[in-house]
Scaffold this motif. Structure first.
Motif, PDB file in Angstrom:
ATOM      1  N   SER A  82     130.512  27.977  26.025  1.00  0.00           N
ATOM      2  CA  SER A  82     129.732  26.903  26.604  1.00  0.00           C
ATOM      3  C   SER A  82     128.125  26.807  25.770  1.00  0.00           C
ATOM      4  O   SER A  82     127.458  26.046  26.323  1.00  0.00           O
ATOM      5  CB  SER A  82     129.537  27.274  28.005  1.00  0.00           C
ATOM      6  N   CYS A  83     128.361  27.399  24.760  1.00  0.00           N
ATOM      7  CA  CYS A  83     126.949  27.272  24.093  1.00  0.00           C
ATOM      8  C   CYS A  83     126.900  25.752  23.544  1.00  0.00           C
ATOM      9  O   CYS A  83     127.817  24.976  23.414  1.00  0.00           O
ATOM     10  CB  CYS A  83     127.230  28.079  22.607  1.00  0.00           C
ATOM     11  N   ARG A 141     130.462  27.260  20.327  1.00  0.00           N
ATOM     12  CA  ARG A 141     131.106  28.013  18.736  1.00  0.00           C
ATOM     13  C   ARG A 141     132.599  28.065  19.256  1.00  0.00           C
ATOM     14  O   ARG A 141     133.091  27.973  20.408  1.00  0.00           O
ATOM     15  CB  ARG A 141     130.691  29.611  19.183  1.00  0.00           C
TER      16      ARG A 141
HETATM   17 ZN   LIG Z   1     128.948  30.643  23.800  1.00  0.00          ZN
END
Ligand SMILES: [Zn+2]
Length: 184
Positions: free
Chosen positions: A154-155, A159
């Protein structure tokens, strides 16, 4: 004994068998101006019946010729030649309702030595070939059933990791940055 005689390397059965296949592969490749890597065993042995070595040797040679035909150098006179020029004829298999390739009589004659060597190797390494084909088949199947997927966290931006789907389902893998699981 000549002075520069080097002792022959002892090959293990897998190498010996591979060596025999490669000799045929190279001989056919050279004859028709083809250069490519030998395909894997599953391709070379596709459609062969290992319990009849002479017949299996012919099937392997058919597979080699088909593969070589696809890889003829563009500048070679063989490039535009039809399958028959390579010693291949198509036969109608009424039982299986399909056509299959077979060696023309002149190909059987031309590749007599290669066929004899292949047939002997198939007779000699029968169990080994079956084992290799079995393992290769199982590995290919597991690859199909369990493909690699791209999973993202969820970055912002997310990623991504490449991972086998089965592992992703079984284990929750958390991103060390956002602490959220990687999802497919
Ligand atoms: Zn992440």
């Amino acid at each position: 004994m000549p002075l520069n005689h080097t002792p022959e390397r002892t090959l293990d059965p897998v190498e010996q068998f591979h060596d025999c296949l490669e000799q045929s592969w190279l001989a056919v490749s050279r004859a028709y101006d083809a250069s490519s890597r030998m395909p894997d065993l599953r391709e070379l042995f596709s459609g062969t019946n290992l319990s009849i070595p002479d017949q299996a040797a012919e099937s392997v040679l058919v597979n080699i010729l088909l593969e070589v035909m696809e890889n003829v150098c563009r500048f070679s006179p063989w490039y535009t030649c039809p399958p028959r020029a390579f010693g291949l004829i198509s036969l109608r298999d009424n039982a299986a309702a399909c056509t299959r390739w077979a060696l023309a009589p002149e190909a059987i004659q031309k590749w007599e030595a290669a066929l004899a060597a292949l047939s002997e190797a198939i007779r000699k390494y029968n169990g080994l070939i079956k084992a290799i084909l079995l393992v290769d088949g199982l590995m290919a199947r597991s690859e199909e059933d369990d493909p690699y997927v791209t999973a993202c966290c969820s970055c912002m931006p997310p990623r991504a990791i490449q991972i086998k789907r089965s592992i992703l389902i079984k284990a929750e893998i958390l991103c060390d940055q956002c602490r959220q699981p990687y999802l497919d």
